[in-house]
Motif scaffolding. Sequence first.
Motif, PDB file in Angstrom:
ATOM      1  N   ASN A 314       0.945  -1.248   0.057  1.00 40.99           N
ATOM      2  CA  ASN A 314       0.144   0.078   0.075  1.00 40.99           C
ATOM      3  C   ASN A 314       1.106   1.262   0.064  1.00 40.99           C
ATOM      4  O   ASN A 314       0.562   2.179  -0.709  1.00 40.99           O
ATOM      5  N   PHE A 315       2.073   1.493   1.009  1.00 41.44           N
ATOM      6  CA  PHE A 315       2.921   2.563   0.814  1.00 41.44           C
ATOM      7  C   PHE A 315       3.225   2.595  -0.356  1.00 41.44           C
ATOM      8  O   PHE A 315       3.557   3.742  -1.035  1.00 41.44           O
ATOM      9  N   CYS A 316       3.932   1.503  -1.205  1.00 40.91           N
ATOM     10  CA  CYS A 316       4.425   1.808  -2.765  1.00 40.91           C
ATOM     11  C   CYS A 316       3.501   2.299  -3.619  1.00 40.91           C
ATOM     12  O   CYS A 316       3.517   3.093  -4.591  1.00 40.91           O
ATOM     13  N   ASN A 317       2.152   1.888  -3.448  1.00 45.72           N
ATOM     14  CA  ASN A 317       1.061   2.465  -4.323  1.00 45.72           C
ATOM     15  C   ASN A 317       0.914   3.895  -4.214  1.00 45.72           C
ATOM     16  O   ASN A 317       0.538   4.523  -5.079  1.00 45.72           O
ATOM     17  N   GLU A 318       0.983   4.206  -2.848  1.00 41.62           N
ATOM     18  CA  GLU A 318       0.478   5.700  -2.443  1.00 41.62           C
ATOM     19  C   GLU A 318       1.801   6.479  -3.280  1.00 41.62           C
ATOM     20  O   GLU A 318       1.541   7.485  -3.386  1.00 41.62           O
ATOM     21  N   LEU A 319       2.977   5.972  -3.108  1.00 44.76           N
ATOM     22  CA  LEU A 319       3.900   6.792  -3.490  1.00 44.76           C
ATOM     23  C   LEU A 319       3.939   6.980  -4.969  1.00 44.76           C
ATOM     24  O   LEU A 319       4.136   8.111  -5.577  1.00 44.76           O
ATOM     25  N   VAL A 320       3.489   5.969  -5.791  1.00 43.24           N
ATOM     26  CA  VAL A 320       3.347   6.101  -7.507  1.00 43.24           C
ATOM     27  C   VAL A 320       2.113   7.193  -7.612  1.00 43.24           C
ATOM     28  O   VAL A 320       2.328   7.864  -8.370  1.00 43.24           O
ATOM     29  N   HIS A 321       1.070   7.063  -6.652  1.00 47.32           N
ATOM     30  CA  HIS A 321      -0.022   7.960  -6.943  1.00 47.32           C
ATOM     31  C   HIS A 321      -0.261   9.253  -6.274  1.00 47.32           C
ATOM     32  O   HIS A 321      -1.090  10.016  -6.173  1.00 47.32           O
ATOM     33  N   ARG A 322       1.078   9.495  -5.508  1.00 50.50           N
ATOM     34  CA  ARG A 322       0.978  10.932  -4.579  1.00 50.50           C
ATOM     35  C   ARG A 322       0.996  11.913  -5.762  1.00 50.50           C
ATOM     36  O   ARG A 322       1.492  11.968  -6.755  1.00 50.50           O
ATOM     37  N   LYS A 323      -0.159  12.777  -5.128  1.00 47.99           N
ATOM     38  CA  LYS A 323      -0.152  14.261  -5.898  1.00 47.99           C
ATOM     39  C   LYS A 323       0.955  15.156  -5.649  1.00 47.99           C
ATOM     40  O   LYS A 323       1.685  15.103  -4.667  1.00 47.99           O
ATOM     41  N   GLY A 324       1.224  16.099  -6.805  1.00 52.23           N
ATOM     42  CA  GLY A 324       2.300  16.897  -6.551  1.00 52.23           C
ATOM     43  C   GLY A 324       3.491  16.331  -7.178  1.00 52.23           C
ATOM     44  O   GLY A 324       3.804  15.396  -7.581  1.00 52.23           O
ATOM     45  N   LYS A 325       4.481  17.294  -6.946  1.00 55.13           N
ATOM     46  CA  LYS A 325       5.794  17.236  -7.769  1.00 55.13           C
ATOM     47  C   LYS A 325       6.901  17.228  -6.594  1.00 55.13           C
ATOM     48  O   LYS A 325       6.658  17.922  -5.740  1.00 55.13           O
ATOM     49  N   PRO A 326       7.784  16.518  -6.946  1.00 59.74           N
ATOM     50  CA  PRO A 326       8.198  15.752  -8.052  1.00 59.74           C
ATOM     51  C   PRO A 326       7.303  14.352  -7.970  1.00 59.74           C
ATOM     52  O   PRO A 326       7.022  13.896  -6.673  1.00 59.74           O
TER      53      PRO A 326
END
Length: 465
Positions: A314-326
């Motif tokens: 779940n952590f990795c999925n949230e990392l990929v879908h995190r809003k904002g940059k970078p």
Amino acid sequence: MVFVMAQEAELLYRTVPWEESLLQSAGKQAAGPLFDVKSSDEAAVVQLHLPHSETEDALLLDGLLSVVHITDEGLSILEPLEVTPTHVVVNVVHLSLLGIIIDPFKRLLKWRINGQILVFLRPPGREEQILDVHLLPNNVLVEEVAEKHRGVVNITLSSDCELDIDHSYSVHCEPEGFLTHPESKTFVSRFGPNYHPTFQVFLTTSTERVVLKVKDQGGKEVWKYPVSLEERRVPAESRVPADQRLRSVRTQFINRVSLAVLDQLLDKLLEREVITYSEMMSARVKPQFEKAREVVDTAVKYMLSNLTNHNFVNFCNELVHRKGKPQVLRNMVEGKNCSEITEVLLSVFNEKAVEVAAELLNEIKCNKEADQLVSLAVLDQLLDKLLEREVITYSEMMSARVKPQFEKAREVVDTVHRKGAAASRVLINALQEIDPYLYGELDLTEAKPRGECLKAPASFVRCYL
């Protein structure tokens, strides 16, 4: 161990050390490993079958065994639904620390348990090879013992026997003439955290086969087995000298060893008089930003390694879908372990890696872990801990250092390598003790076939802290 499930779920379990004072307060003794059990759905596990080592005669004593359930609030004792010849069966409502305990007063009536004899072969030296012989209860996991002795070979054999607690035993070897140490030893039923050999048998490197016997204090033979060493022995000409092995992994060592491990290695090398005090101080320097990066790296890796597999995904999925940059691309995350995900966080977010990691933890409802991560990442707290543990001195803590991590690692490995094979052996042994995961990844075992020294180590499959 057997799990009875009401539905499909992901299970993780490991053994952890017993807290003897807690058991003593309850008037109990450990009778098996203590398991830390976790599940992605706690309601999925309805029953546990925990392995015991009691004989059929001992099981005739009513109430001999029970199961302890340890939580942050304390311990509770679960009465078994059933005690089979091999397992204690209990219903479980909440998962936490669970292990078999025994009534010490009823134990006085029955001292005999089902035991096992484990034999490990150490990497041979120039003149001798050593067999480590372990006398243990039969519900100790073989993998648990092997994990404590990396680099040795587990010799598969028929290990079952019966052993009497607090009785003296001795190991004998045929042909005779080989040293066995100690001559005798009292058997005690213990379950970690360390598993030191009960006996050691010192053989010549030319020995191809021996017969091992275990006798009780009355001289009665309780176990006997022929042990073949021929297939497991490595020819002397194929063993690579320590300085050559160290040189072959020089680049990987520099790039992968952590600052914390380097500091401990330096202490070991100074203690063994491989390096001088000035050489140690020359290497033990790093600037403030490198200290901060090391703190972040250690804190994030520690957090990720303690997540369940479910939460890590779940952590990795949230990392990929995190809003904002970078943003982090999916190919930067897929198939990566916790060490590699930490490197992604540091390379993408730099000094904000902890802030981002804590944000993602809160998103997946791991709020407690998020708070712990922020605390771990505070440099001053870490330095205070290092000073408290006498890893660094006050002047080292306060002084500004000028050498970054890779330069420090390069100086350590080059300084030791110049001093030859004996000095290199000290560094290799110290690395095995301090960081067995890196030691395994660098493939620094003594008995390596010629031509394999130059292979680059595989990527980490476990997180290094």
